[in-house]
Write an enzyme that holds these catalytic residues in place. Structure first.
Site, PDB file in Angstrom:
ATOM      1  N   GLU A  33      -7.228   0.711  -4.546  1.00 51.78           N
ATOM      2  CA  GLU A  33      -7.225   0.664  -3.083  1.00 51.78           C
ATOM      3  C   GLU A  33      -8.551   0.191  -2.483  1.00 51.78           C
ATOM      4  OE1 GLU A  33      -5.841   4.533  -2.008  1.00 51.78           O
ATOM      5  OE2 GLU A  33      -3.811   4.151  -2.724  1.00 51.78           O
ATOM      6  N   ASP A  91     -13.286   5.230   1.077  1.00 52.94           N
ATOM      7  CA  ASP A  91     -11.838   5.228   1.296  1.00 52.94           C
ATOM      8  C   ASP A  91     -11.293   6.651   1.218  1.00 52.94           C
ATOM      9  OD1 ASP A  91      -9.132   4.870   1.365  1.00 52.94           O
ATOM     10  OD2 ASP A  91      -9.004   3.521  -0.349  1.00 52.94           O
ATOM     11  N   ASP A 136       0.873  -1.172   0.000  1.00 51.46           N
ATOM     12  CA  ASP A 136       0.000   0.000   0.000  1.00 51.46           C
ATOM     13  C   ASP A 136       0.908   1.219   0.000  1.00 51.46           C
ATOM     14  OD1 ASP A 136      -1.784   2.069   0.404  1.00 51.46           O
ATOM     15  OD2 ASP A 136      -2.162   1.579   2.511  1.00 51.46           O
ATOM     16  N   LYS A 194       2.562  11.934  -3.225  1.00 49.42           N
ATOM     17  CA  LYS A 194       1.859  10.949  -4.045  1.00 49.42           C
ATOM     18  C   LYS A 194       0.890  11.593  -5.032  1.00 49.42           C
ATOM     19  CE  LYS A 194      -1.462   7.131  -3.469  1.00 49.42           C
ATOM     20  NZ  LYS A 194      -2.131   6.273  -2.481  1.00 49.42           N
TER      21      LYS A 194
END
Length: 566
Positions: A151, A173, A12, A74
């Site tokens: 994810e 999420d 992850d 990211k």
């Protein structure tokens, strides 16, 4: 955890924290880092001697050395944005590669041998460019990326195995930098993702930024404060957010020019500050439910994933939207890594997963640019979708386009990704020119086939009807992505970065192997291993390359002798 077969690992790669897992003994298990931590902060920096720091060591210097530390990169995967550390500039792919290298090294220490293959998770709403950037980061880290896994799909895998029965659930999420929603239908061992939506620029960092702006409005004098105080302000904003997850009122204070500044925040004020962000969370949820043709009442569960879902204002929003309390029994910071471990087990054909089937969907539509005739006028720039969002992957679709002008000799096939009816509002991936025979308008027909694989590779095949030849375009590189040549150059540059010898993966691996052999032996052999390990450790701390090489060779030879004698 040693063995002869190198396992696939699941990673992850998060905005705030990263984690890794593998599938072992019928379950996905997290792999702890060198210091026993299960989460690795996604932070990269330099120490005072110019050595690269990754993880907790880098995060500890975010406030004291903000000019030598980088976090929250990211979001910028696949863009040309760079950060300066020392004398070098880094892209987000390179910073991510350094985080991945640490995780890879942690796995190698745990297993006692090299790890080269991985599943890496990505936000479901990452576009094609961002996904290619994640693959490039994996390549720079020395990993063969077997699969990019969405994810929320990873979370569905983790919960699906934990609660193996027929059910329908929504994955909510919210991570540090991105927000994803997926609708999942589970039946007879099949975990079917029905629809995904999201916002790649909405996450916990935005809530922190809202708090930071509020703190500046209370004490505007901080607006022109030095970088260290600006970094401290961000840290305090993050701390206020965390406090409100545990208590009704949060407080913070800091010194500025001899004066102590104070802030006091309650949940109601935080809700007002974050109203716009909370509103943005609703749109992807509605979109995913519409695409899946699901009514909220059909959902058995709503599952919270991502550290930002710990905020009470987010949990309250989810409870109001779905008229039920969401589930969060699996650690929201770890569940995506656990799901990546399950996917790694699926790829490795683990017998414990023989009855599990996973299906996933396209997060975006893919199509080509077309023109339309309006009387004597040709209007260009329209989007013709071939693969629409939330189509199951792998998928292959063909559409036919025709010429609009007499004696055309060429067709330009431009491939776009997005949902807008005009290509100017979508993302150009690539284009190909097709030579065609000159005929009257409408007499030349071209079959355009899009094939999208599980590995995220789009193949475009163009074939003129009535002819045997076809032109093929493989979309593996998109604007903003690194080419193979660029990856090779940057890989060489990363390999030259200054690392403390104790953090070099080969040295860490040798120490781990020696430690394992020490535990297996007794008497004189154990004492001998201890002696050589101590010599090697002293050499590493000296940072003298000749001493390190000699001590490493001595320890390696000793371990090899023991291996030969057993």
């Amino acid at each position: 955890m040693t063995g002869n077969i190198t396992p696939l690992i699941g990673i992850d790669l998060g905005t705030s924290n990263s984690a890794l897992a593998w599938f072992h003994d019928g379950e996905s298990q997290l792999i702890a880092g060198a210091e026993g931590e299960r989460l690795t902060p996604s932070v990269v920096g330099l120490d005072d001697d110019g050595h690269i720091l990754v993880g907790a060591a880098a995060k500890a210097r975010l406030v004291s050395h903000p000019h030598l530390t980088v976090a929250s990169f990211k979001r910028y995967m696949g863009t040309d944005k760079t950060w300066t550390l020392g004398t070098r500039r880094f892209r987000a792919e390179e910073l991510s590669a350094l985080v991945l290298r640490k995780l890879k090294a942690d796995a190698e220490v745990a297993f006692g041998h090299e790890v080269t293959r991985a599943v890496i998770t990505v936000p479901a709403y990452f576009n094609d460019v961002q996904r290619k950037a994640v693959k490039a980061a994996g390549q720079l880290a020395g990993l063969q990326v077997e699969r990019l896994l969405n994810e929320p799909t990873a979370a569905a895998l983790a919960y699906g195995l934990a609660d193996n029965r027929e059910q329908k659930f929504l994955i909510f999420d919210l991570g540090g930098g991105t927000f994803d929603v997926s609708i999942v239908d589970m039946f007879e061992g099949v975990i079917e993702v029905r629809a995904s939506s999201g916002d790649a620029w909405l996450g916990g960092d935005d809530f922190t930024h809202a708090l930071r702006q509020w703190m500046l409005s209370i004490h505007p004098v901080l607006s022109d404060s030095p970088p260290e105080q600006q970094a401290r302000l961000t840290q305090l904003a993050e701390a206020l957010k965390h406090q409100l997850s545990q208590q009704d009122v949060a407080r913070a204070q800091m010194m500025h020019q001899g004066e102590e500044l104070h802030w006091e925040l309650n949940e109601e004020t935080f809700g007002e500050l974050a109203a716009g962000l909370l509103s943005r969370l609703k749109k992807p949820v509605v979109q995913a439910l519409q695409d899946a043709q699901f009514d909220v009442g059909l959902l058995d569960h709503v599952i919270l994933v991502g550290g930002a879902t710990r905020m009470p204002i987010v949990r309250q929003l989810a409870t109001r939207m779905f008229s039920r309390f969401p589930r969060n029994e699996l650690n929201p910071d770890e569940v995506v890594a656990l799901g990546a471990g399950v996917q790694a087990g699926l790829i490795a054909d683990d017998h414990a997963l023989e009855d599990i089937v996973l299906t996933d969907v396209m997060p975006y539509s893919l199509g080509v640019e077309v023109a339309r005739r309006d009387g004597n006028r040709i209007d260009e720039g329209y989007f013709l979708p071939l693969i629409e969002r939330n189509a199951f992957v792998p998928v292959s679709v063909v559409r036919t386009v025709s010429t609009l002008q007499d004696n055309q000799r060429q067709l330009d096939i431009s491939v776009f990704q997005g949902e807008a009816r005009r290509v100017s509002d979508n993302l150009l991936l690539d284009s190909i020119k097709i030579d065609i025979p000159p005929r009257k308008a409408g007499e030349v027909n071209l079959d355009v086939r899009f094939t999208y694989t599980l590995d995220g590779i789009l193949e475009v095949e163009c074939k003129i009807q009535g002819e045997n030849t076809a032109s093929t375009l493989i979309i593996e590189k998109a604007p903003g992505s690194l080419s193979e040549e660029e990856i090779a150059v940057r890989l060489s540059q990363l390999n030259e970065l200054k690392q403390h010898p104790r953090d070099v993966p080969a040295n860490r691996l040798l120490l781990a192997q020696a430690s394992a052999r020490y535990e297996q032996t007794l008497g004189e052999r154990r004492q001998l291993i201890d002696h050589y390990v101590s010599q090697f450790e002293r050499a590493l701390e000296s940072q003298d390359l000749r001493q390190i090489a000699a001590a490493r060779d001595g320890l390696s030879q000793l371990l090899n002798q023991f291996d030969d004698g057993m």
